[in-house]
Scaffold this motif. Structure first.
Motif: not given
Length: 91
Positions: A2-12, A16-20, A23-30, A81-82
């Motif tokens: 869980l911790m590595s998933t959260i860190i990965h989300y925060l970093l990418i 990588v994508f330069n996004k804030r 909720l949308w970005s979390i949904t896209i990630y999950i 990205k899309k």
């Protein structure tokens, strides 16, 4: 995990994508994370059982692992990205 998933989300999201963070970005990630896990399992199975059948078990194992890293990475990256581009057009 869980911790590595959260860190990965925060970093990418930022690097990588330069996004804030939203909720949308979390949904896209999950959604793409789960899709990537499923795709990885499919690639391992098919590459080991069908595509690399003429090779030794060791080569089949290593080859399926290499394919299971590269193919889902490329697919998930392009989908994310899309989806981010589509989200930016909608919102």
């Amino acid at each position: 995990i869980l911790m590595s998933t959260i860190i990965h989300y925060l970093l990418i999201s930022k690097i990588v994508f330069n996004k804030r963070y939203s909720l949308w970005s979390i949904t896209i990630y999950i959604v793409t994370f789960i899709f990537g896990i499923i795709l990885q399992s499919i690639v391992i199975y098919y590459s080991y059982e069908f595509f690399l059948l003429n090779f030794s078990p060791y080569i089949r194992y290593v080859g399926s692992k290499i394919l299971s890293i590269t193919i889902p990475f490329a697919v998930v990256y392009s989908i994310r990205k899309k989806m981010y581009l589509l989200k930016d057009k909608i919102i």
